[in-house]
Design an enzyme around this catalytic site. Structure first.
Site, PDB file in Angstrom:
ATOM      1  N   CYS A   2       0.827  -1.191   0.000  1.00 44.33           N
ATOM      2  CA  CYS A   2       0.000   0.000   0.000  1.00 44.33           C
ATOM      3  C   CYS A   2       0.865   1.246   0.000  1.00 44.33           C
ATOM      4  O   CYS A   2       2.087   1.190  -0.021  1.00 44.33           O
ATOM      5  CB  CYS A   2      -0.898   0.012   1.245  1.00 44.33           C
ATOM      6  SG  CYS A   2      -1.834  -1.507   1.507  1.00 44.33           S
ATOM      7  N   LEU A  52      -3.467  -1.851  -1.819  1.00 43.14           N
ATOM      8  CA  LEU A  52      -3.309  -2.998  -2.708  1.00 43.14           C
ATOM      9  C   LEU A  52      -3.750  -4.207  -1.892  1.00 43.14           C
ATOM     10  O   LEU A  52      -3.044  -4.655  -0.998  1.00 43.14           O
ATOM     11  CB  LEU A  52      -1.852  -3.147  -3.156  1.00 43.14           C
ATOM     12  CG  LEU A  52      -1.549  -4.308  -4.100  1.00 43.14           C
ATOM     13  CD1 LEU A  52      -2.252  -4.129  -5.430  1.00 43.14           C
ATOM     14  CD2 LEU A  52      -0.043  -4.440  -4.317  1.00 43.14           C
ATOM     15  N   ILE A  54      -4.332  -7.672  -0.512  1.00 44.75           N
ATOM     16  CA  ILE A  54      -3.660  -8.969  -0.606  1.00 44.75           C
ATOM     17  C   ILE A  54      -4.131  -9.923   0.481  1.00 44.75           C
ATOM     18  O   ILE A  54      -4.324 -11.109   0.236  1.00 44.75           O
ATOM     19  CB  ILE A  54      -2.129  -8.771  -0.545  1.00 44.75           C
ATOM     20  CG1 ILE A  54      -1.650  -8.085  -1.829  1.00 44.75           C
ATOM     21  CG2 ILE A  54      -1.396 -10.093  -0.341  1.00 44.75           C
ATOM     22  CD1 ILE A  54      -0.197  -7.679  -1.819  1.00 44.75           C
ATOM     23  N   GLY A  77       2.728  -2.748   3.806  1.00 46.21           N
ATOM     24  CA  GLY A  77       3.552  -3.945   3.913  1.00 46.21           C
ATOM     25  C   GLY A  77       2.761  -5.179   4.290  1.00 46.21           C
ATOM     26  O   GLY A  77       1.550  -5.251   4.080  1.00 46.21           O
TER      27      GLY A  77
END
Length: 656
Positions: A2, A52, A54, A77
């Site tokens: 991110c 992002l 995940i 992270g």
């Protein structure tokens, strides 16, 4: 993976529109969503996040808080041991609403306070607002995989994952720091904590920073401490049992540790792939995935038109051995030239080689193939003694003990077998070059002298004004000031490793060539060799188990005996490289945009470089005579700095 951003103002409320403008600059790091939180009890604080997704795709939105809302976190992270930490916290009475690793950070901080970072196995940049104590906590992972920048603007503190988000604030000045450029053109990156932008700092790896928002002078209230660092103990491995154990026993332990690191880093709610370069390190990672996990193995690699840089034969050998689903991206000189400006936009720093650009192109290929996460082999060379620099330093120390010997310099011939124009080829010149700095043979920085000497040739292209600003800066004294007191008892190889990890690795490989190139394509890179348990294991080893004579990564190679094809397992290290200055010239002349950017008026406009000296270098490159490291690094360094100035500093024309 991110992007994060935030404001902690001295008096004015944090402006949500400013936070949105900052995080919008980070959309490539997190295209799956954005979030903004502004404080209620204390309106001066604001946090922003681009995601992002995940882990916990539905429930992992940020900023994320605890039940009372007085602790808020934004996080870039992954916390790989979040499942184990969650179980511990639930047993201690904590309640979770999501499956995300972000919520683990929230509750772990509630439980342990600032010591929460000690329990994290991961790669991260964290910003945590503690509303109860009215303080901001910033933390960065142990080796500097994920970036975190900050600046003190007139309104207060601003921080973000990338500099461009800070420059979205109109009160942040835009200027390059000549002193930091001097460090870059020595060590390949500014020393930890510094950036090439005036007034903008980087939180160093392994450090935690606390800002007291209640203090009259917040800046004076800042506490920063290092919670982790590379530590080689007494330098001999005494006291940890390694010296009494056989190489076979240690190799078995290392293999099991690497298997566990790979398993942890495969955790994701999206497909995970792996880079496969053809070298030992990525081959180990892919082999461990294939043999010891249930994850379907999907691999990606780069190939080059230039045979000197191409490793497609080794890649094909391992693909056939593992039976992996594989695709490769062929990269030409023209591809590098076309994408180089994008590279600099994302690195936010000068680069001395073009090698980051193909990595960015490969990340785009990975993303287009439907993947968001890849495992890579970075870190193995730093941890287990894999670089030519370590072998070179051993030979140079050996030569320094008997400077009159004619036999000892012959060992230089064993260096750089993969180079078409090896610096060891001309025996007399090589002996003279590698003997430089012999008077510093006992100094902690001795092993790095040849590299720094070559890199500092770029200084001759600085303008007189820039050289005057640099003054009599001593690069050896500067690096010594960054070494811990314990370095005096370490072995020479360990000192070389420490400096390598804190300059080239964290400042360039994990940044310009790592995080920034992957995130340019919204790809998360993961690095099993940089699991802190692996590093600590390596640091406890006696140096002979890393560099056995001139055999690099001895124990690491032994740990995978029988798993890899012998040609790959025993292959001499060939570092990843790409074509450099030749990419920017064709038919004896520079590309149009290069000629314009490096024209005397543009060079004079920045005040950084001497137009006449740069012109001579361009002519040499155009004639194909720039074949050595020094000329190529100088050209790419000047070109990338000019691009950096053009993109971030030079006033842009206003639209009519």
């Amino acid at each position: 993976m991110c992007g994060i951003a935030g404001l902690l103002n001295r008096e004015a409320p944090a402006d949500p529109e400013q936070l949105r403008a900052m995080v919008q600059r980070l959309a490539h790091r997190g295209p799956d969503g954005q979030g903004v939180w502004a404080g209620v009890a204390d309106r001066r604080i604001g946090l922003a996040h681009s995601r992002l997704s995940i882990i916990d795709l539905a429930g992992g939105h940020q900023p994320m808080g605890n039940e009372d809302g007085d602790i808020q976190v934004v996080f870039n992270g992954e916390i790989f041991n979040h499942i184990e930490l969650r179980a511990e916290l639930i047993a201690q009475g904590h309640t979770f609403r999501t499956r995300s690793d972000t919520e683990v950070i929230v509750h772990l901080y509630e439980q342990l306070g600032e010591a929460f970072v000690d329990r994290l196995n991961g790669q991260f940049a964290i910003a945590l607002w503690d509303g109860r104590r009215r303080r901001l906590v910033l933390a960065r992972d142990r080796t500097g995989i994920r970036p975190l920048f900050f600046t003190w603007a007139p309104q207060g503190l601003a921080f973000a994952s990338e500099v461009k988000a800070l420059l979205a604030l109109p009160e942040v000045p835009r200027a390059l720091d000549v002193g930091a450029l001097g460090e870059t053109f020595t060590y390949w990156a500014p020393l930890p904590g510094r950036t090439v932008f005036q007034g903008i700092e980087a939180l160093p790896p392994g450090q935690l920073m606390v800002v007291d928002a209640q203090a009259l002078d917040m800046r004076a209230s800042v506490r920063t401490h290092r919670y982790w660092d590379w530590d080689f103990g007494d330098g001999n491995g005494r006291g940890n049992g390694h010296t009494q154990r056989s190489a076979a026993d240690l190799a078995d332990e290392l293999r099991e540790l690497l298997i566990d690191a790979v398993r942890l880093q495969l955790r994701a709610d999206v497909p995970v792939g792996a880079y496969l370069s053809g070298g030992l390190d990525s081959s180990i990672v892919t082999t461990l995935i294939q043999h010891f996990t249930d994850t379907p193995l999907r691999t990606f690699s780069l190939t080059f038109d230039d045979a000197e840089f191409d490793e497609s034969a080794q890649q094909a050998e391992l693909v056939a051995h593992l039976g992996t689903t594989h695709s490769s991206l062929r990269c030409s000189r023209a591809d590098i030239a076309e994408a180089f400006a994008d590279t600099v936009w994302h690195t936010e720093a000068p680069v001395l080689r073009t090698a980051p650009t193909p990595m960015m192109l490969l990340a785009r290929h990975v993303r287009a193939s439907g993947f968001k996460v890849v495992l890579t082999g970075e870190g193995a060379d730093e941890v287990f003694g894999g670089y030519d620099l370590f072998k070179e330093a051993r030979i140079r120390r050996f030569m320094a003990r008997q400077p009159g010997s004619t036999a000892r310099p012959q060992l230089i011939d064993r260096l750089y077998p993969y180079l078409r124009h090896s610096p060891a080829a001309a025996r007399v010149l090589a002996r003279r070059f590698f003997a430089e700095g012999a008077e510093h043979a006992d100094a902690p920085h001795f092993g790095h002298h040849p590299r720094w000497q070559t890199t500092q040739r770029i200084w001759q292209f600085f303008s007189p004004e820039a050289r005057q600003q640099l003054g009599n800066w001593d690069h050896l004294a500067a690096i010594e000031a960054h070494l811990p007191g314990a370095h005096a008892q370490w072995q020479p190889l360990q000192r070389d490793q420490y400096i390598e990890a804190h300059t080239l690795m964290s400042g360039y490989l994990l940044s310009s060539q790592g995080d920034r190139m992957a995130m340019a394509a919204s790809i998360e890179g993961r690095f099993p060799f940089l699991d802190h348990r692996v590093i600590e294991f390596g640091n406890r080893l006696p140096p002979r188990y890393k560099l056995m004579g001139l055999t690099e990564k001895y124990l690491l190679k032994r740990s995978v005996s029988g798993l890899l094809p012998e040609g790959i397992r025993t292959r001499t290290k060939q570092p990843y490289r790409a074509p450099d200055s030749a990419c920017f010239f064709g038919q004896g002349r520079p590309l149009d945009w290069v000629a314009e950017l490096l024209s005397p008026p543009r060079l004079s406009d920045t005040g950084l470089f001497d137009a006449q000296a740069v012109g001579k270098l361009m002519a040499k490159c155009a004639q194909g005579r720039a074949i050595g490291f020094g000329d190529n690094m100088a050209f790419v360094g000047v070109l990338s700095t000019m691009l950096l100035h053009d993109q971030f500093i030079r006033p842009q024309p206003q639209a009519s």
